[in-house]
Write a protein that holds these residues in place. Structure first.
Motif, mmCIF file in Angstrom:
data_model
loop_
_atom_site.group_PDB
_atom_site.id
_atom_site.type_symbol
_atom_site.label_atom_id
_atom_site.label_comp_id
_atom_site.label_asym_id
_atom_site.label_seq_id
_atom_site.Cartn_x
_atom_site.Cartn_y
_atom_site.Cartn_z
ATOM 1 N N ILE A 1 0.857 -1.192 0.000
ATOM 2 C CA ILE A 1 0.000 0.000 0.000
ATOM 3 C C ILE A 1 0.890 1.238 0.000
ATOM 4 N N GLY A 2 0.710 2.082 -1.002
ATOM 5 C CA GLY A 2 1.522 3.287 -1.125
ATOM 6 C C GLY A 2 1.064 4.396 -0.193
ATOM 7 N N THR A 3 1.942 5.382 0.007
ATOM 8 C CA THR A 3 1.621 6.536 0.845
ATOM 9 C C THR A 3 1.977 7.824 0.107
ATOM 10 N N TYR A 4 1.374 8.899 0.545
ATOM 11 C CA TYR A 4 1.718 10.218 0.021
ATOM 12 C C TYR A 4 1.582 11.220 1.154
ATOM 13 N N GLY A 5 2.191 12.388 0.998
ATOM 14 C CA GLY A 5 2.109 13.388 2.049
ATOM 15 C C GLY A 5 3.223 14.400 1.935
ATOM 16 N N THR A 6 3.560 15.020 3.055
ATOM 17 C CA THR A 6 4.563 16.077 3.041
ATOM 18 C C THR A 6 5.339 16.086 4.347
ATOM 19 N N GLU A 7 6.590 16.534 4.241
ATOM 20 C CA GLU A 7 7.406 16.771 5.429
ATOM 21 C C GLU A 7 7.255 18.246 5.794
ATOM 22 N N TYR A 8 7.052 18.535 7.070
ATOM 23 C CA TYR A 8 6.841 19.915 7.488
ATOM 24 C C TYR A 8 8.140 20.657 7.762
ATOM 25 N N SER A 9 9.278 19.965 7.670
ATOM 26 C CA SER A 9 10.579 20.578 7.985
ATOM 27 C C SER A 9 10.582 21.147 9.400
ATOM 28 N N MET B 1 3.002 14.782 7.459
ATOM 29 C CA MET B 1 1.645 14.341 7.136
ATOM 30 C C MET B 1 1.771 13.200 6.144
ATOM 31 N N ARG B 2 1.127 12.071 6.464
ATOM 32 C CA ARG B 2 1.152 10.910 5.583
ATOM 33 C C ARG B 2 -0.238 10.316 5.493
ATOM 34 N N MET B 3 -0.622 9.940 4.287
ATOM 35 C CA MET B 3 -1.895 9.266 4.058
ATOM 36 C C MET B 3 -1.636 8.097 3.119
ATOM 37 N N VAL B 4 -2.366 7.026 3.296
ATOM 38 C CA VAL B 4 -2.196 5.844 2.447
ATOM 39 C C VAL B 4 -3.116 5.935 1.226
ATOM 40 N N ASP B 5 -2.763 5.168 0.198
ATOM 41 C CA ASP B 5 -3.633 5.103 -0.982
ATOM 42 C C ASP B 5 -4.937 4.386 -0.654
ATOM 43 N N SER B 6 -4.878 3.470 0.289
ATOM 44 C CA SER B 6 -6.063 2.728 0.721
ATOM 45 C C SER B 6 -5.799 2.169 2.110
ATOM 46 N N GLY C 1 -4.966 3.324 12.696
ATOM 47 C CA GLY C 1 -4.046 4.214 13.398
ATOM 48 C C GLY C 1 -2.959 4.771 12.507
ATOM 49 N N ASP C 2 -1.762 4.977 13.093
ATOM 50 C CA ASP C 2 -0.661 5.601 12.351
ATOM 51 C C ASP C 2 -0.188 4.763 11.174
ATOM 52 N N ALA C 3 -0.512 3.493 11.129
ATOM 53 C CA ALA C 3 -0.172 2.684 9.949
ATOM 54 C C ALA C 3 -0.920 3.192 8.726
ATOM 55 N N GLY C 4 -2.076 3.837 8.954
ATOM 56 C CA GLY C 4 -2.891 4.330 7.846
ATOM 57 C C GLY C 4 -2.895 5.826 7.687
ATOM 58 N N VAL D 1 -0.681 9.556 9.320
ATOM 59 C CA VAL D 1 0.168 10.272 10.278
ATOM 60 C C VAL D 1 -0.141 11.746 10.112
ATOM 61 N N MET D 2 -0.370 12.438 11.227
ATOM 62 C CA MET D 2 -0.766 13.836 11.120
ATOM 63 C C MET D 2 -0.021 14.702 12.127
ATOM 64 N N HIS D 3 -0.075 16.000 11.904
ATOM 65 C CA HIS D 3 0.532 16.985 12.797
ATOM 66 C C HIS D 3 -0.180 16.915 14.150
ATOM 67 N N PRO D 4 0.564 17.014 15.255
ATOM 68 C CA PRO D 4 -0.077 16.928 16.582
ATOM 69 C C PRO D 4 -0.832 18.187 16.977
#
Length: 329
Positions: free
Chosen positions: A111-119, A250-255, A265-268, A270-273
């Motif tokens: 399962i692929g992921t997409y998102g961004t690094e906030y630096s 921030m990370r989100m999975v394709d599915s 959870g975080d396997a599916g 990941v978000m900013h706290p």
């Protein structure tokens, strides 16, 4: 099942803006006889409570301890086999990936992921306050938001978003003045904080920095006698060796699902706290998946079939994505 004396309810959240001077004071509404906005629970306490609940339940749950997953492989029957470090092999019609942001189950499922690094990094620490507190406080600074969340017994949890240079500067700041820096961040102007950071970078004696902050805080208190209600109690001390940091992304999975795999959870995601919603989203995943599987079992369906798992994905994926979008803005 958690230790209740280690659970802190809070009924108020105060959010302020260092640049615009705006403030939002969110008081809890009484609901079902309670007026708590949320609860702060330590991870160890929560996990301990969950294990106790499992131990006292009538469910046939086999808890495997002191072992880790070494391999997950597909088989001709299409039921995946999980190999543990104790050489035990488990074959299942469904694997639930609850193994965090670097999920091995997700990688196995492809399962692929997409998102961004906030630096940026989240600087966290445990603090001791000068007085008991049951309110949450957050201030938006140009360098990133700082939040102070209440714990029992006059303690508090710090979460401060910072760039890589500042997070290293504050992680290595002397413990004797770290509390002063937190007090300053909730009260002083961004320009004043910038000056204090410059003193830290220059290696100025900590006693001199502490005296500088103390003087500026005294001036602030004299000029703002009516703002204490929107400020957290002052930090008295830092809990030794409690400072640490983690990258913000921030990370989100394709599915959330694949062949005989479901992610929670975080396997599916990941978000900013920022809004403290990561755990809540994970618990909502658990609740939804449990309901879907319960209904499927009652109907005699294959729990790992695509038809069953797609129902979970259709209910949770869009809601998780919506929450990600709100926090990411």
């Amino acid at each position: 099942w958690c230790f209740e004396d280690r659970v802190q309810a809070y009924n108020r959240a105060v959010v302020t803006d260092a640049l615009g001077g705006g403030a939002v004071d969110l008081a809890a509404m009484t609901l079902h006889g309670r007026n708590d906005t949320a609860f702060m629970v330590e991870t160890k306490n929560l996990v301990s409570g969950l294990l106790k609940a499992l131990d006292h339940s009538s469910s046939c749950v086999d808890v495997v301890e002191r072992a880790r997953v070494t391999e997950i492989e597909a088989t001709p029957s299409m039921w995946p086999v999980v190999t543990l470090s104790n050489s035990r092999r488990l074959q299942a019609r469904l694997i639930v990936g609850a193994d965090g942001a670097s999920s091995r189950v997700r990688k196995y499922a492809g399962i692929g992921t997409y998102g961004t690094e906030y630096s940026q990094y989240g600087l966290v620490a445990t603090l001791c306050l000068e007085q008991l507190n049951s309110s949450a406080f957050q201030r938006f600074l140009p360098s990133g938001p700082i939040a102070l969340l209440p714990f029992p017994g006059g303690f508090a949890n710090l979460v401060w978003s910072l760039d890589s240079e500042l997070v290293q500067l504050l992680k290595t700041a002397p413990e004797a003045i770290f509390g002063d820096l937190i007090n300053a961040a909730f009260r002083l102007t961004p320009a004043e904080m910038g000056y204090i950071y410059s003193l830290l970078r220059s290696g100025v004696d900590p006693d001199i920095i502490g005296a500088e902050i103390s003087w500026r805080l005294d001036v602030f208190a004299r000029n703002n006698p009516d703002t204490n209600i929107k400020l957290p109690p002052r930090v008295a001390a830092l809990s030794p060796r409690s400072r640490t940091s983690f990258p913000l992304r921030m990370r989100m999975v394709d599915s959330l699902v694949a062949n005989r795999v479901a992610l929670i959870g975080d396997a599916g995601h990941v978000m900013h706290p920022l809004a403290g919603q990561g755990l809540n989203m994970g618990l909502a995943d658990v609740q939804c998946l449990a309901q879907v599987l319960e209904q499927a079992a009652a109907a005699g369906e294959d729990l790992g079939s695509a038809a069953v798992l797609d129902r979970y994905n259709s209910q949770r994926y869009v809601r998780n994505l919506a929450m990600q979008g709100i926090v990411d803005k």
